[in-house]
Design an enzyme around this catalytic site. Structure first.
Site, PDB file in Angstrom:
ATOM      1  N   LYS A  25      -9.677  -2.392   1.680  1.00 32.36           N
ATOM      2  CA  LYS A  25      -9.345  -1.238   2.511  1.00 32.36           C
ATOM      3  C   LYS A  25     -10.132   0.011   2.081  1.00 32.36           C
ATOM      4  CE  LYS A  25      -7.079  -3.810   5.019  1.00 32.36           C
ATOM      5  NZ  LYS A  25      -5.700  -4.046   5.407  1.00 32.36           N
ATOM      6  N   ARG A  62       0.831  -1.193   0.000  1.00 30.34           N
ATOM      7  CA  ARG A  62       0.000   0.000   0.000  1.00 30.34           C
ATOM      8  C   ARG A  62       0.866   1.244   0.000  1.00 30.34           C
ATOM      9  NH1 ARG A  62      -1.712   0.810   4.356  1.00 30.34           N
ATOM     10  NH2 ARG A  62      -1.126  -1.058   5.500  1.00 30.34           N
ATOM     11  N   SER A 118      -1.192  -3.594  10.280  1.00 32.34           N
ATOM     12  CA  SER A 118      -0.851  -4.456   9.156  1.00 32.34           C
ATOM     13  C   SER A 118       0.387  -5.295   9.476  1.00 32.34           C
ATOM     14  CB  SER A 118      -0.584  -3.601   7.918  1.00 32.34           C
ATOM     15  OG  SER A 118      -1.741  -2.854   7.628  1.00 32.34           O
ATOM     16  N   ARG A 129       1.963 -12.062  -0.747  1.00 30.03           N
ATOM     17  CA  ARG A 129       0.621 -12.350  -0.208  1.00 30.03           C
ATOM     18  C   ARG A 129      -0.023 -13.561  -0.872  1.00 30.03           C
ATOM     19  NH1 ARG A 129      -1.624  -8.847   4.061  1.00 30.03           N
ATOM     20  NH2 ARG A 129       0.064  -7.362   4.334  1.00 30.03           N
ATOM     21  N   TYR A 166      -1.425  -3.491  -6.973  1.00 29.37           N
ATOM     22  CA  TYR A 166      -1.198  -4.219  -5.716  1.00 29.37           C
ATOM     23  C   TYR A 166      -2.449  -4.270  -4.837  1.00 29.37           C
ATOM     24  CZ  TYR A 166      -0.164  -5.290  -0.948  1.00 29.37           C
ATOM     25  OH  TYR A 166      -0.245  -5.857   0.285  1.00 29.37           O
ATOM     26  N   ASP A 195      -9.256  -9.787   9.000  1.00 24.70           N
ATOM     27  CA  ASP A 195      -8.722  -8.450   8.689  1.00 24.70           C
ATOM     28  C   ASP A 195      -9.711  -7.313   8.932  1.00 24.70           C
ATOM     29  OD1 ASP A 195      -6.394  -6.990   7.679  1.00 24.70           O
ATOM     30  OD2 ASP A 195      -7.597  -6.530   5.898  1.00 24.70           O
ATOM     31  N   HIS A 213     -10.371  -2.332  11.523  1.00 31.36           N
ATOM     32  CA  HIS A 213      -9.290  -3.194  11.015  1.00 31.36           C
ATOM     33  C   HIS A 213      -9.043  -4.302  12.045  1.00 31.36           C
ATOM     34  CE1 HIS A 213      -4.867  -3.337   9.333  1.00 31.36           C
ATOM     35  NE2 HIS A 213      -5.636  -4.212   8.722  1.00 31.36           N
ATOM     36  N   CYS A 244       0.900  -7.518  11.712  1.00 36.81           N
ATOM     37  CA  CYS A 244       1.190  -7.643  13.150  1.00 36.81           C
ATOM     38  C   CYS A 244       0.440  -8.795  13.801  1.00 36.81           C
ATOM     39  CB  CYS A 244       0.902  -6.340  13.868  1.00 36.81           C
ATOM     40  SG  CYS A 244       2.117  -5.063  13.473  1.00 36.81           S
TER      41      CYS A 244
HETATM   42  P1  GTP Z   1      -2.393  -7.648   7.406  1.00 35.19           P
HETATM   43  O1  GTP Z   1      -2.916  -8.692   6.497  1.00 35.19           O
HETATM   44  O2  GTP Z   1      -1.272  -6.859   6.808  1.00 35.19           O
HETATM   45  O3  GTP Z   1      -3.442  -6.739   7.969  1.00 35.19           O
HETATM   46  O4  GTP Z   1      -1.617  -8.375   8.617  1.00 35.19           O
HETATM   47  P2  GTP Z   1      -1.996  -9.362   9.813  1.00 35.19           P
HETATM   48  O5  GTP Z   1      -2.235  -8.522  11.034  1.00 35.19           O
HETATM   49  O6  GTP Z   1      -3.042 -10.334   9.438  1.00 35.19           O
HETATM   50  O7  GTP Z   1      -0.598 -10.102  10.079  1.00 35.19           O
HETATM   51  P3  GTP Z   1      -0.163 -11.639  10.047  1.00 35.19           P
HETATM   52  O8  GTP Z   1      -1.002 -12.517  10.934  1.00 35.19           O
HETATM   53  O9  GTP Z   1      -0.051 -12.057   8.646  1.00 35.19           O
HETATM   54  O10 GTP Z   1       1.279 -11.569  10.736  1.00 35.19           O
HETATM   55  C1  GTP Z   1       2.348 -10.961  10.138  1.00 35.19           C
HETATM   56  C2  GTP Z   1       3.644 -11.207  10.847  1.00 35.19           C
HETATM   57  O11 GTP Z   1       3.532 -11.275  12.265  1.00 35.19           O
HETATM   58  C3  GTP Z   1       4.293 -12.500  10.397  1.00 35.19           C
HETATM   59  O12 GTP Z   1       5.648 -12.254  10.124  1.00 35.19           O
HETATM   60  C4  GTP Z   1       4.131 -13.411  11.597  1.00 35.19           C
HETATM   61  O13 GTP Z   1       5.123 -14.375  11.620  1.00 35.19           O
HETATM   62  C5  GTP Z   1       4.203 -12.433  12.755  1.00 35.19           C
HETATM   63  N1  GTP Z   1       3.484 -12.915  13.954  1.00 35.19           N
HETATM   64  C6  GTP Z   1       2.179 -13.254  14.027  1.00 35.19           C
HETATM   65  N2  GTP Z   1       1.843 -13.668  15.282  1.00 35.19           N
HETATM   66  C7  GTP Z   1       2.982 -13.580  16.021  1.00 35.19           C
HETATM   67  C8  GTP Z   1       3.282 -13.854  17.388  1.00 35.19           C
HETATM   68  O14 GTP Z   1       2.436 -14.260  18.192  1.00 35.19           O
HETATM   69  N3  GTP Z   1       4.564 -13.628  17.801  1.00 35.19           N
HETATM   70  C9  GTP Z   1       5.529 -13.180  16.948  1.00 35.19           C
HETATM   71  N4  GTP Z   1       6.763 -12.987  17.420  1.00 35.19           N
HETATM   72  N5  GTP Z   1       5.279 -12.912  15.637  1.00 35.19           N
HETATM   73  C10 GTP Z   1       4.026 -13.115  15.184  1.00 35.19           C
HETATM   74  C1  SPV Z   2      -2.858  -4.512   5.223  1.00 35.22           C
HETATM   75  O1  SPV Z   2      -1.872  -3.912   4.732  1.00 35.22           O
HETATM   76  O2  SPV Z   2      -3.358  -4.190   6.333  1.00 35.22           O
HETATM   77  C2  SPV Z   2      -3.460  -5.651   4.507  1.00 35.22           C
HETATM   78  C3  SPV Z   2      -3.025  -5.887   3.138  1.00 35.22           C
HETATM   79  O3  SPV Z   2      -4.334  -6.313   5.041  1.00 35.22           O
HETATM   80  S1  SPV Z   2      -3.768  -4.783   2.008  1.00 35.22           S
HETATM   81  O4  SPV Z   2      -5.022  -5.360   1.561  1.00 35.22           O
HETATM   82  O5  SPV Z   2      -2.855  -4.589   0.916  1.00 35.22           O
HETATM   83  O6  SPV Z   2      -4.041  -3.513   2.677  1.00 35.22           O
HETATM   84 MN    MN Z   3      -4.948  -5.475   7.020  1.00 34.47          MN
END
Ligand code: GTP
Ligand code: SPV
Ligand code: MN
Length: 593
Positions: free
Chosen positions: A215, A78, A257, A376, A206, A284, A235, A259
């Site tokens: 979003k 983004r 994002s 992704r 993207y 999400d 979110h 996290c």
């Molecule tokens: P968006 O799709 O961008 O909104 O992200 P999301 O919040 O769904 O993030 P996602 O679950 O894909 O996690 C992204 C990163 O966080 C990855 O690199 C994971 O390995 C890391 N992660 C997730 N949960 C944990 C955790 O409990 N501990 C640690 N250390 N890392 C974590």
């Molecule tokens: C984020 O960045 O929080 C995502 C991926 O979930 S996107 O749809 O590209 O915003």
């Molecule tokens: Mn997101």
């Protein structure tokens, strides 16, 4: 239907047809393809994508129904600096958003759109955000010149005839126009016109910039409409915790994002939690509205997962591995010579050779990453073995807890509970997190990301806080509010908490708090589990001493934190509600020795 009808006009909705004709006149596509969401159509669009070179067919024995896509290397995340909220006044958009006057922006975009689809096909994508029949569900139509977008929208939304059926002859639908142009960052604009329920996105291909239901509609326009109509667009992931006795407790959690939302939403409890089960409602986005019983009810407006690939494996997230096992699009991972895929943190060894996300030769000796850190997957949520049965319920699920959490190497303890709703709003409003690869720029820096909505609030952030506070008056039985941090580190830079499945222990305390069956002690930040309230049996190398460390409140760190929290309030001084200023004063006095 004979194959000759595929792609033909399939609606008589007057306003939709008129707007499409008007857009086609401006963009001048060679052809208009009206999507119906059928399986046959998906096959035809995939064939078209493969023919154009936009998609590469993966090894179908290993990855049935899966395809590979590489984006332009300048277009991998983004772009907040190119994202605009175009309201009549700059105050409506507020200081945390880029603003442009609607008339000016329409004019500029009109110039860029003119003739932009020449020699191309314009795909008409009718879609729903939310289950059909839900009062929260919104209908949108995206017009795009990208077959990749058409296919991905087919996974991420309830796409096709179902959307026209839901709309009927009503006139309330979102207009979205997307054109790639030459995918040039200098001509990349993601523009929202909340007052017109309109989105125009140019110059990118993207995910978050172009899958306009996600979003753009579900969060930026959604939050604007939510304030106007009395609901909330957030979110947040949504999950259900089922106890061995069959009690189900639903929780929504906002993490910025990349996290951990997808990971938390698909959590598998450690063996110690026999009989406990986590169900995924969404990973999400969460739309919430007060129900007749005074509780807050939530739906997941999406139909698929657009998730971070790196780090996904059968240990960290087995449910995600199953979700992506078929009918999934992979964007910007690495491609092996036998049309398998690879990414950093996948199960098994790295391939001896492959093509990286840019298409360049890569070996384990290469310095660069094989998969882009923001690569992704686009996977149907129906593939998820832990999909909650309530996911299509038009009424949504009742939320018992709201969790806020950031990525913080220091300062923030593993978990605490806010004293009440207003304090919880303060905790969410002052959330900080280190920046990730999901957006361009600033990697690793801590920034304030209120409610994980900094890039997604479609109006003034101070007014958004006021909306949160105001909602309390409409929710007789509000959820409790918590803050978590999976990412605190020790002096050596190691995570203090094992995370992932072990987060069940934190979730268990949260759920037990909601049902009033576990203790806590009152501290300056809020209620915290005492050591006897928190179950860490069988966590490797984790005992009372580690628990004290991960929960510690360090006065020096909190001095800096308070200054940093205040910077956000200063920037929002014109609109930040007085309740939050009072909450800040209370926090300061609680922290004072
Ligand atoms: P968006 O799709 O961008 O909104 O992200 P999301 O919040 O769904 O993030 P996602 O679950 O894909 O996690 C992204 C990163 O966080 C990855 O690199 C994971 O390995 C890391 N992660 C997730 N949960 C944990 C955790 O409990 N501990 C640690 N250390 N890392 C974590
Ligand atoms: C984020 O960045 O929080 C995502 C991926 O979930 S996107 O749809 O590209 O915003
Ligand atoms: Mn997101």
């Amino acid at each position: 239907m004979s194959s000759a009808t595929l792609g033909n006009r399939n609606t008589n909705h007057k306003a939709i047809v008129a707007w499409i004709e008007e857009t086609a006149k401006a963009c001048q596509p060679d052809r208009i393809f009206w999507c119906d969401g059928s399986a046959r159509e998906r096959e035809a669009l995939i064939a078209e994508g493969v023919k154009q070179g936009v998609l590469i067919k993966l090894n179908q024995e290993k990855w049935p129904g899966c395809y590979y896509h590489r984006s332009n290397p300048n277009d991998v995340a983004r772009v907040e600096q190119c994202t605009f909220i175009c309201t009549e006044s700059p105050e409506e958009a507020g200081p945390t958003n880029n603003w442009a006057p609607p008339r000016e922006m329409y004019q500029k975009l009109g110039g860029l759109l003119a003739g932009s689809m020449r020699h191309r096909t314009m795909y008409v994508i009718p879609y729903l955000m939310g289950p059909p029949g839900s009062p929260l569900t919104k209908m949108g139509v995206e017009l795009t010149d990208s077959v990749y977008v058409a296919l991905n929208m087919g996974v991420m939304t309830r796409m096709g005839q179902v959307a026209y059926d839901h709309l009927g002859d009503r006139d309330h639908f979102n207009r979205g126009i997307h054109t790639m142009l030459d995918v040039n960052p200098d001509r990349r604009f993601i523009c929202h016109f909340p007052q017109d329920n309109t989105i125009i996105s140019v110059g990118s291909a993207y995910g978050g910039n172009v899958l306009l239901g996600k979003k753009c509609l579900a969060l930026r326009i959604g939050s604007y409409l939510g304030r106007k109509e009395g609901w909330m667009a957030e979110h947040m992931l949504i999950l259900g915790v089922e106890s061995p006795a069959g009690e189900k407790t639903f929780v929504a959690a906002a993490f910025p994002s990349a996290c951990g939302k997808t990971n938390f939403a698909m959590l598998i409890p450690p063996a110690h939690f026999k009989g406990w089960k986590i169900w995924t409602v969404g990973d999400d986005i969460c739309w919430m509205k007060p129900g007749a019983d005074g509780r807050l009810y939530a739906i997941n407006p999406e139909n698929g997962y657009f998730g971070v690939v790196p780090g996904t494996n059968s240990k960290s997230n087995p449910n995600a591995m199953k979700s992506i096992a078929r009918d999934t699009f992979f964007t910007n991972v690495a491609l092996t010579p036998d049309f398998d895929i690879w990414w950093e943190g996948k199960d098994g060894p790295a391939p001896s050779q492959c093509l990286d996300w840019r298409g360049n030769p890569w070996t384990p000796a290469s310095k660069e990453k094989a998969a882009h850190p923001n690569s992704r997957f686009t996977a149907p949520m129906r593939n998820n073995p832990a999909l909650a049965s309530e996911v299509d319920d038009p009424n949504g699920v009742p939320i018992s807890a709201i969790i806020f959490g950031g990525r913080r190497a220091a300062t923030m303890p593993l978990v605490f509970e806010a004293f009440n709703w207003a304090h919880g709003v303060y905790v969410g409003a002052t959330m900080g997190s280190e920046m990730t690869a999901a957006a361009v720029g600033g990697l690793g820096q801590v920034r304030r990301d209120p409610m994980a909505m900094l890039p997604f609030a479609g109006y003034n952030m101070g007014d958004y806080f006021a909306h949160w506070l105001h909602m309390r008056k409409r929710i007789a039985r509000p959820p409790r509010i918590f803050h978590v941090n999976w990412f605190r580190k020790d002096e050596q830079g190691n995570f203090l908490w094992p995370g992932y499945g072990e987060n069940m222990r934190v979730l268990k305390w949260i759920v037990d708090r909601c049902h009033g069956r576990v203790g806590a002690s009152e501290g300056p930040l809020g209620w915290m589990p005492r050591v006897e309230d928190f179950d860490f049996t069988n966590v490797r190398e984790f005992g009372a001493e580690q628990f004290a460390k991960v929960q510690a409140i360090n006065p020096e760190e909190w001095k800096r934190e308070l200054v940093s929290q205040n910077e956000l309030f200063v920037s929002l001084h014109a609109t930040v509600p007085k309740e939050l200023i009072f909450e800040r004063e209370l926090l300061v006095s609680r922290l004072m020795p």
